[in-house]
Write an enzyme that holds these catalytic residues in place. Structure first.
Site, PDB file in Angstrom:
ATOM      1  N   ARG A 288       0.841  -1.215   0.000  1.00 43.69           N
ATOM      2  CA  ARG A 288       0.000   0.000   0.000  1.00 43.69           C
ATOM      3  C   ARG A 288       0.867   1.252   0.000  1.00 43.69           C
ATOM      4  O   ARG A 288       0.517   2.261  -0.587  1.00 43.69           O
ATOM      5  CB  ARG A 288      -0.958   0.000   1.209  1.00 43.69           C
ATOM      6  CG  ARG A 288      -1.663   1.341   1.422  1.00 43.69           C
ATOM      7  CD  ARG A 288      -2.958   1.261   2.216  1.00 43.69           C
ATOM      8  NE  ARG A 288      -2.891   0.420   3.390  1.00 43.69           N
ATOM      9  CZ  ARG A 288      -2.215   0.699   4.516  1.00 43.69           C
ATOM     10  NH1 ARG A 288      -1.544   1.829   4.628  1.00 43.69           N
ATOM     11  NH2 ARG A 288      -2.212  -0.141   5.533  1.00 43.69           N
TER      12      ARG A 288
ATOM     13  N   TYR B 108     -16.383  17.763 -15.295  1.00 46.31           N
ATOM     14  CA  TYR B 108     -16.778  16.364 -15.135  1.00 46.31           C
ATOM     15  C   TYR B 108     -17.832  16.262 -14.031  1.00 46.31           C
ATOM     16  O   TYR B 108     -17.612  16.712 -12.907  1.00 46.31           O
ATOM     17  CB  TYR B 108     -15.558  15.505 -14.799  1.00 46.31           C
ATOM     18  CG  TYR B 108     -15.855  14.041 -14.599  1.00 46.31           C
ATOM     19  CD1 TYR B 108     -16.402  13.283 -15.633  1.00 46.31           C
ATOM     20  CD2 TYR B 108     -15.584  13.409 -13.404  1.00 46.31           C
ATOM     21  CE1 TYR B 108     -16.676  11.939 -15.452  1.00 46.31           C
ATOM     22  CE2 TYR B 108     -15.839  12.071 -13.215  1.00 46.31           C
ATOM     23  CZ  TYR B 108     -16.396  11.336 -14.254  1.00 46.31           C
ATOM     24  OH  TYR B 108     -16.653  10.002 -14.058  1.00 46.31           O
TER      25      TYR B 108
ATOM     26  N   ASP C 130      -7.318  19.056 -14.493  1.00 48.21           N
ATOM     27  CA  ASP C 130      -7.696  17.709 -14.907  1.00 48.21           C
ATOM     28  C   ASP C 130      -7.292  17.595 -16.378  1.00 48.21           C
ATOM     29  O   ASP C 130      -7.932  18.164 -17.255  1.00 48.21           O
ATOM     30  CB  ASP C 130      -9.211  17.523 -14.718  1.00 48.21           C
ATOM     31  CG  ASP C 130      -9.681  16.117 -15.094  1.00 48.21           C
ATOM     32  OD1 ASP C 130      -8.966  15.436 -15.849  1.00 48.21           O
ATOM     33  OD2 ASP C 130     -10.774  15.706 -14.647  1.00 48.21           O
TER      34      ASP C 130
ATOM     35  N   LYS D   8      -8.695   6.405 -18.825  1.00 47.86           N
ATOM     36  CA  LYS D   8      -9.027   6.849 -20.174  1.00 47.86           C
ATOM     37  C   LYS D   8      -7.832   6.679 -21.114  1.00 47.86           C
ATOM     38  O   LYS D   8      -7.468   5.561 -21.416  1.00 47.86           O
ATOM     39  CB  LYS D   8      -9.544   8.285 -20.118  1.00 47.86           C
ATOM     40  CG  LYS D   8     -10.564   8.548 -18.992  1.00 47.86           C
ATOM     41  CD  LYS D   8     -11.858   7.790 -19.179  1.00 47.86           C
ATOM     42  CE  LYS D   8     -12.805   7.890 -17.980  1.00 47.86           C
ATOM     43  NZ  LYS D   8     -13.158   9.239 -17.541  1.00 47.86           N
TER      44      LYS D   8
HETATM   45  C1  LIG Z   1     -13.450   9.694 -16.275  1.00 47.25           C
HETATM   46  C2  LIG Z   1     -13.054  11.020 -15.819  1.00 47.25           C
HETATM   47  C3  LIG Z   1     -12.791  11.251 -14.452  1.00 47.25           C
HETATM   48  C4  LIG Z   1     -12.985  10.188 -13.377  1.00 47.25           C
HETATM   49  O1  LIG Z   1     -12.135   9.095 -13.524  1.00 47.25           O
HETATM   50  P1  LIG Z   1     -12.514   7.602 -12.997  1.00 47.25           P
HETATM   51  O2  LIG Z   1     -11.307   6.799 -13.287  1.00 47.25           O
HETATM   52  O3  LIG Z   1     -13.740   7.195 -13.739  1.00 47.25           O
HETATM   53  O4  LIG Z   1     -12.789   7.717 -11.538  1.00 47.25           O
HETATM   54  C5  LIG Z   1     -12.395  12.529 -14.080  1.00 47.25           C
HETATM   55  N1  LIG Z   1     -12.250  13.514 -14.988  1.00 47.25           N
HETATM   56  C6  LIG Z   1     -12.484  13.323 -16.297  1.00 47.25           C
HETATM   57  C7  LIG Z   1     -12.305  14.456 -17.239  1.00 47.25           C
HETATM   58  C8  LIG Z   1     -12.897  12.078 -16.756  1.00 47.25           C
HETATM   59  O5  LIG Z   1     -13.151  11.904 -18.056  1.00 47.25           O
END
Ligand SMILES: *Cc1c(COP(=O)(O)O)cnc(C)c1O
Length: 376
Positions: free
Chosen positions: A51, A103, A175, A200
């Site tokens: 961890r 988001y 982000d 993603k």
């Molecule tokens: C998918 C996404 C998230 C969240 O990510 P997870 O892995 O689904 O928790 C945050 N910001 C953006 C822009 C995203 O596309």
């Protein structure tokens, strides 16, 4: 390495396994949760308990720091876990400034979790710098940027917001999930930290859930993130980390190809009579196209959204190559009616479809939309 290499070379170099006598080319997956202590109490490589740290996570974190140009990086079990950790590092009474288009779950996280912990949230139109400046209060601690934004592809000027924020002693987080460091490096533009849903584009194959925080400097704030990562334990498994480092090997190639196809599709749909509007920062008609030109390179991303004239859900269901599913950034093209997914309180227009462009040939994707938009 003596030479300053290009991003694609750096990406490959950054995920090579550390040197051992076995000399594998692909990193081994270390599933062990615990590591043997030397008789004097030390640990040769610093690994104690999985961890806290493990070889697959360390490789991913070191790679991510290099790719974004940061000092340190920390990996999490999802993008949301990474966002949660940044917010948890703030204090009750402090405020976070969010853009209007963001988001959806970020707003939900505030409403359903952090409001109870007295962390405040304010929203401003980030396309108007004056409005951002006015919205910053004495207790504003963090400005949260998402550019291009989900799902309306708004562009925020990272450099200008960072300048305003730093004058007022606020931190800036970006982000960078949609752009990836292939197209945009927020730390170079003045941001203090970058967050990724590596679920993603980094992972890139719709088969791993994970997140990252990369910080420009190692300081008290970054140490707090590190402590929260270890104590809260929302960490990715070694196999998750391995999948993301594998994704990094082709990140540059994938994102460039997806951006190129998305741009071509945006141009095609922009001319189509059954489409009311296309949101894509590469189009000269995009309201923040000039800013996108300044702060993005190598393309404008594989994501776009369209406003349809006919019923959006019917059109989405007629597509054959674009699969109706949530998420994005994988090798396969996906289409999503955001309003249905976001549910109550959604700010997405009823006629908006969000597209994640995969690695299929443009001609085929174009055919799919021609067919889908044909009323007959
Ligand atoms: C998918 C996404 C998230 C969240 O990510 P997870 O892995 O689904 O928790 C945050 N910001 C953006 C822009 C995203 O596309």
């Amino acid at each position: 390495m003596d030479k300053e290499v290009k991003f694609s070379t750096l990406a490959l170099q950054s995920v090579r396994p550390p040197h051992t006598r076995i000399k594998p080319i692909s990193p081994p997956i270390h599933l062990s949760t615990t590591y043997e202590r030397n008789s004097d109490g030390t640990y040769d490589e610093g690994y104690v308990y999985a961890r806290n740290d493990n070889p697959n996570r360390r490789l991913l974190e070191q790679s991510a720091a290099q790719l974004e140009g940061g000092a340190v990086a920390y990996a999490f079990a999802s993008g949301m876990a990474a966002i949660h950790t940044i917010l948890q590092a703030l204090r009750p009474g402090e405020e976070v400034l969010l853009p209007e288009d963001v988001y959806y779950n970020v707003r939900l996280l505030f409403k359903e979790v952090f409001e109870h912990w007295q962390l405040k949230m304010a929203v401003a139109d980030f396309t108007d710098l004056n409005k951002v400046e006015v919205a910053i209060q004495p207790n504003t601690r963090l400005i949260w940027i998402e550019t291009p934004s989900n799902p309306q592809l708004q562009i925020t000027n990272i450099q200008s917001i960072a300048r305003i924020a730093h004058q007022k002693n606020c931190l800036v987080a970006v982000d960078n999930t949609w752009a990836t460091p292939v197209l945009q490096r927020p730390l170079d533009l003045g941001a203090d930290m970058v967050m990724h849903a590596t679920t993603k584009y980094f992972g890139g194959h719709s088969d791993v859930l994970s997140g990252l925080i990369i910080l420009k400097e190692q300081n008290d704030f970054s140490e707090q993130i590190h402590r929260l990562q270890k104590l809260s334990g929302a960490v990715p498994s070694p196999f998750d980390c391995w999948l993301v480092t594998r994704g990094i090997q082709t990140l540059s190639l994938r994102v460039k190809a997806q951006s190129e196809t998305a741009f071509a599709l945006a141009r095609f749909l922009d001319q189509h009579e059954a489409i009311e509007r296309v949101h894509y920062p590469g189009l000269a008609t995009h309201p923040q196209h000039e800013i996108a030109m300044q702060q993005m390179k190598n393309g404008f991303g594989g994501m776009l959204s369209v406003l349809t004239k006919g019923d959006a859900r019917t059109i989405a269901n007629r597509l054959q190559l674009f699969t109706a599913a949530t998420s994005l950034g994988g090798v396969e093209s996906l289409v999503e009616h955001r309003r249905s997914v976001e549910g109550e309180g959604s700010k997405s227009p009823e006629n908006l479809l969000r597209l994640s462009v995969g690695l299929e040939a443009f001609e085929d994707l174009k055919w799919d939309w021609e067919r889908g938009l044909d009323e007959k």
